[in-house]
Design a protein around this motif. Structure first.
Motif, mmCIF file in Angstrom:
data_model
loop_
_atom_site.group_PDB
_atom_site.id
_atom_site.type_symbol
_atom_site.label_atom_id
_atom_site.label_comp_id
_atom_site.label_asym_id
_atom_site.label_seq_id
_atom_site.Cartn_x
_atom_site.Cartn_y
_atom_site.Cartn_z
ATOM 1 N N ASP A 78 0.790 -1.233 0.031
ATOM 2 C CA ASP A 78 -0.030 0.166 -0.143
ATOM 3 C C ASP A 78 0.891 1.273 0.020
ATOM 4 O O ASP A 78 2.108 1.264 0.660
ATOM 5 N N ALA A 79 0.190 2.269 -0.657
ATOM 6 C CA ALA A 79 1.331 3.510 -0.919
ATOM 7 C C ALA A 79 1.508 4.172 0.607
ATOM 8 O O ALA A 79 2.210 4.612 0.833
ATOM 9 N N MET A 80 0.393 4.111 1.598
ATOM 10 C CA MET A 80 0.321 4.773 2.823
ATOM 11 C C MET A 80 1.487 3.881 3.668
ATOM 12 O O MET A 80 2.183 4.576 4.380
ATOM 13 N N GLU A 81 1.658 2.484 3.377
ATOM 14 C CA GLU A 81 2.557 1.789 4.132
ATOM 15 C C GLU A 81 4.001 2.229 3.625
ATOM 16 O O GLU A 81 5.065 2.287 4.597
ATOM 17 N N ILE A 82 4.295 2.330 2.519
ATOM 18 C CA ILE A 82 5.516 2.734 2.038
ATOM 19 C C ILE A 82 5.969 4.123 2.467
ATOM 20 O O ILE A 82 7.063 4.446 3.056
ATOM 21 N N LEU A 83 4.742 4.841 2.541
ATOM 22 C CA LEU A 83 5.160 6.535 3.185
ATOM 23 C C LEU A 83 5.413 6.500 4.746
ATOM 24 O O LEU A 83 6.531 7.151 5.113
ATOM 25 N N ARG A 84 4.684 5.495 5.384
ATOM 26 C CA ARG A 84 5.250 5.438 6.801
ATOM 27 C C ARG A 84 6.504 4.669 7.042
ATOM 28 O O ARG A 84 7.399 5.280 8.079
ATOM 29 N N GLU A 85 6.968 3.800 6.211
ATOM 30 C CA GLU A 85 8.286 3.102 6.376
ATOM 31 C C GLU A 85 9.330 4.141 6.004
ATOM 32 O O GLU A 85 10.417 4.256 6.695
ATOM 33 N N ARG A 86 9.091 4.979 5.077
ATOM 34 C CA ARG A 86 9.982 6.176 4.443
ATOM 35 C C ARG A 86 10.299 7.248 5.634
ATOM 36 O O ARG A 86 11.227 7.851 5.825
ATOM 37 N N PHE A 87 9.013 7.500 6.484
ATOM 38 C CA PHE A 87 8.911 8.393 7.481
ATOM 39 C C PHE A 87 9.717 7.729 8.712
ATOM 40 O O PHE A 87 10.745 8.326 9.286
ATOM 41 N N ALA A 88 9.552 6.386 9.091
ATOM 42 C CA ALA A 88 10.200 5.898 10.238
ATOM 43 C C ALA A 88 11.671 5.755 9.739
ATOM 44 O O ALA A 88 12.437 5.738 10.787
ATOM 45 N N SER A 89 12.211 5.609 8.802
ATOM 46 C CA SER A 89 13.531 5.274 8.262
ATOM 47 C C SER A 89 14.485 6.682 8.246
ATOM 48 O O SER A 89 15.570 6.564 8.407
ATOM 49 N N GLY A 90 13.774 7.599 8.237
ATOM 50 C CA GLY A 90 14.022 9.237 8.458
ATOM 51 C C GLY A 90 14.386 9.773 6.940
ATOM 52 O O GLY A 90 15.156 10.554 6.736
ATOM 53 N N GLU A 91 14.080 8.960 5.983
ATOM 54 C CA GLU A 91 14.206 9.543 4.533
ATOM 55 C C GLU A 91 13.403 10.688 4.269
ATOM 56 O O GLU A 91 13.718 11.447 3.524
ATOM 57 N N ILE A 92 12.321 10.953 5.076
ATOM 58 C CA ILE A 92 11.250 12.195 4.707
ATOM 59 C C ILE A 92 11.008 12.804 6.284
ATOM 60 O O ILE A 92 11.034 11.811 6.988
ATOM 61 N N ASP A 93 10.845 13.999 6.221
ATOM 62 C CA ASP A 93 10.626 14.560 7.634
ATOM 63 C C ASP A 93 9.249 14.820 7.887
ATOM 64 O O ASP A 93 8.198 14.253 7.148
ATOM 65 N N GLU A 94 8.909 15.294 9.001
ATOM 66 C CA GLU A 94 7.287 15.010 9.475
ATOM 67 C C GLU A 94 6.588 16.007 8.305
ATOM 68 O O GLU A 94 5.207 15.622 8.408
ATOM 69 N N ASP A 95 6.902 17.327 8.229
ATOM 70 C CA ASP A 95 6.013 17.968 7.030
ATOM 71 C C ASP A 95 5.902 17.445 5.924
ATOM 72 O O ASP A 95 4.935 17.511 5.216
ATOM 73 N N GLU A 96 7.018 16.810 5.439
ATOM 74 C CA GLU A 96 6.843 16.043 4.115
ATOM 75 C C GLU A 96 5.731 14.844 4.226
ATOM 76 O O GLU A 96 4.875 14.643 3.382
ATOM 77 N N PHE A 97 6.003 14.045 5.482
ATOM 78 C CA PHE A 97 4.870 13.130 5.535
ATOM 79 C C PHE A 97 3.741 13.554 5.686
ATOM 80 O O PHE A 97 2.625 12.940 5.016
ATOM 81 N N ASP A 98 3.295 14.618 6.227
ATOM 82 C CA ASP A 98 1.949 15.207 6.551
ATOM 83 C C ASP A 98 1.322 15.452 4.993
ATOM 84 O O ASP A 98 0.380 15.414 4.837
ATOM 85 N N ARG A 99 2.354 16.242 4.364
ATOM 86 C CA ARG A 99 1.899 16.909 3.147
ATOM 87 C C ARG A 99 1.311 15.584 2.132
ATOM 88 O O ARG A 99 0.312 15.479 1.647
ATOM 89 N N ARG A 100 2.208 14.519 2.222
ATOM 90 C CA ARG A 100 1.970 13.459 1.174
ATOM 91 C C ARG A 100 0.896 12.529 1.832
ATOM 92 O O ARG A 100 -0.002 11.955 0.779
ATOM 93 N N ARG A 101 0.672 12.433 2.946
ATOM 94 C CA ARG A 101 -0.589 11.754 3.621
ATOM 95 C C ARG A 101 -1.950 12.325 3.257
ATOM 96 O O ARG A 101 -2.572 11.590 2.939
ATOM 97 N N LYS A 102 -1.855 13.718 3.205
ATOM 98 C CA LYS A 102 -2.962 14.351 2.930
ATOM 99 C C LYS A 102 -3.261 14.341 1.564
ATOM 100 O O LYS A 102 -4.657 14.178 1.211
ATOM 101 N N VAL A 103 -2.248 14.270 0.732
ATOM 102 C CA VAL A 103 -2.641 13.882 -0.876
ATOM 103 C C VAL A 103 -3.174 12.551 -1.211
ATOM 104 O O VAL A 103 -4.084 12.303 -1.830
ATOM 105 N N LEU A 104 -2.643 11.569 -0.150
ATOM 106 C CA LEU A 104 -3.122 10.267 -0.334
ATOM 107 C C LEU A 104 -4.409 9.867 0.098
ATOM 108 O O LEU A 104 -5.185 9.067 -0.341
ATOM 109 N N GLU A 105 -4.850 10.667 1.081
ATOM 110 C CA GLU A 105 -6.239 10.339 1.646
ATOM 111 C C GLU A 105 -7.341 11.332 0.866
ATOM 112 O O GLU A 105 -8.469 10.859 1.148
ATOM 113 N N LYS A 106 -6.913 11.907 -0.166
ATOM 114 C CA LYS A 106 -8.072 12.526 -0.949
ATOM 115 C C LYS A 106 -8.583 11.301 -1.828
ATOM 116 O O LYS A 106 -8.551 10.619 -2.423
#
Length: 106
Positions: A78-106
């Protein structure tokens, strides 16, 4: 493939040919199936049609089941699962995570 088709048709027609029972006086009783009664050649054709339908249904069922297994793709993530993994590994920061999460939830 052609040999298989010839073998299938000949093996389905063989019982019909063997069932024809010629007698000396074909007017008595059923006699020869093509002349005296029974179903004759129509019975043989109906048997071939019957088995053809059964084989076609089996082929369609197997094809349908294998297509359904391919479409479900249990290994696809799932795309959300990949996004969470990238956030957990430190690949993206919290602002980037929130921005992409909002896009995926639409």
């Amino acid at each position: 493939m052609r040999r298989l088709a010839i073998w299938t048709i000949s093996s389905l027609a063989a019982p019909t040919l063997a069932a024809a029972d010629p007698v000396e006086n074909w007017q008595e009783g059923y006699g020869h199936m093509m002349w005296g009664g029974g179903f004759g050649i129509i019975g043989g054709l109906m048997m071939i049609v019957f088995w053809g339908i059964i084989i076609a249904l089996i082929v369609v069922a197997v094809k349908w089941l294998t297509d359904n297994q391919r479409s479900s793709n249990p290994g696809k993530r799932d795309a959300m699962e990949i996004l969470r993994e990238r956030f957990a590994s430190g690949e993206i920061d919290e602002d980037e995570f929130d921005r992409r999460r909002k896009v995926l939830e639409k």
